[in-house]
Design a protein around this motif. Structure first.
Motif, mmCIF file in Angstrom:
data_model
loop_
_atom_site.group_PDB
_atom_site.id
_atom_site.type_symbol
_atom_site.label_atom_id
_atom_site.label_comp_id
_atom_site.label_asym_id
_atom_site.label_seq_id
_atom_site.Cartn_x
_atom_site.Cartn_y
_atom_site.Cartn_z
ATOM 1 N N GLY A 35 -50.517 6.269 24.647
ATOM 2 C CA GLY A 35 -50.495 5.197 23.662
ATOM 3 C C GLY A 35 -51.539 5.297 22.579
ATOM 4 O O GLY A 35 -51.609 4.434 21.706
ATOM 5 N N LEU A 36 -52.365 6.314 22.613
ATOM 6 C CA LEU A 36 -53.395 6.495 21.592
ATOM 7 C C LEU A 36 -52.787 7.317 20.462
ATOM 8 O O LEU A 36 -52.838 8.549 20.453
ATOM 9 N N ARG A 37 -52.157 6.608 19.508
ATOM 10 C CA ARG A 37 -51.450 7.271 18.406
ATOM 11 C C ARG A 37 -51.606 6.426 17.145
ATOM 12 O O ARG A 37 -51.996 5.257 17.212
ATOM 13 N N ALA A 38 -51.323 7.034 16.016
ATOM 14 C CA ALA A 38 -51.432 6.329 14.735
ATOM 15 C C ALA A 38 -50.621 5.040 14.765
ATOM 16 O O ALA A 38 -49.481 5.028 15.229
ATOM 17 N N GLY A 39 -51.235 3.969 14.305
ATOM 18 C CA GLY A 39 -50.580 2.665 14.275
ATOM 19 C C GLY A 39 -50.900 1.782 15.462
ATOM 20 O O GLY A 39 -50.677 0.572 15.414
ATOM 21 N N ALA A 40 -51.436 2.351 16.539
ATOM 22 C CA ALA A 40 -51.768 1.562 17.730
ATOM 23 C C ALA A 40 -53.024 0.734 17.469
ATOM 24 O O ALA A 40 -53.904 1.125 16.708
ATOM 25 N N THR A 41 -53.094 -0.421 18.106
ATOM 26 C CA THR A 41 -54.288 -1.261 18.037
ATOM 27 C C THR A 41 -55.113 -1.016 19.286
ATOM 28 O O THR A 41 -54.585 -1.088 20.398
ATOM 29 N N VAL A 42 -56.391 -0.709 19.099
ATOM 30 C CA VAL A 42 -57.289 -0.424 20.223
ATOM 31 C C VAL A 42 -58.513 -1.322 20.141
ATOM 32 O O VAL A 42 -58.838 -1.863 19.084
ATOM 33 N N ARG A 43 -59.190 -1.447 21.268
ATOM 34 C CA ARG A 43 -60.426 -2.229 21.342
ATOM 35 C C ARG A 43 -61.378 -1.517 22.286
ATOM 36 O O ARG A 43 -61.001 -1.174 23.403
ATOM 37 N N VAL A 44 -62.606 -1.264 21.843
ATOM 38 C CA VAL A 44 -63.618 -0.655 22.714
ATOM 39 C C VAL A 44 -64.069 -1.733 23.696
ATOM 40 O O VAL A 44 -64.545 -2.796 23.298
#
Length: 77
Positions: free
Chosen positions: A31-40
């Motif tokens: 799921g780590l791809r362009a357009g994905a929303t992530v949070r540290v």
């Protein structure tokens, strides 16, 4: 900016994952791809990060975190 520089507990949009081959494919699969929303969600003393993508959590070492370009998410119109 890359994941190693990003603020803690802030939603960010993945702009690019600068990996090719099997490593790049694996990042896309989790799921780590362009357009994905992530949070540290966690930071390690040596630069590693744990990032949240949806309900999943992924641990990245410092070198891998430096290859993930992120920016502020764009607002929906």
């Amino acid at each position: 900016m890359h994941l190693g520089e990003c603020p803690f507990a802030t939603d960010l949009e993945v702009l690019a994952v600068l990996m090719a081959g099997p490593a790049g494919l694996r990042m896309h699969e989790v799921g780590l791809r362009a357009g994905a929303t992530v949070r540290v969600t966690q930071r390690s003393p040596f630069g590693g990060r744990v990032v949240g993508i949806g309900a999943s959590r992924i641990a990245l070492d410092a070198a891998t975190a430096a290859l993930v370009e992120v920016g502020r998410p764009t607002a929906a119109p």
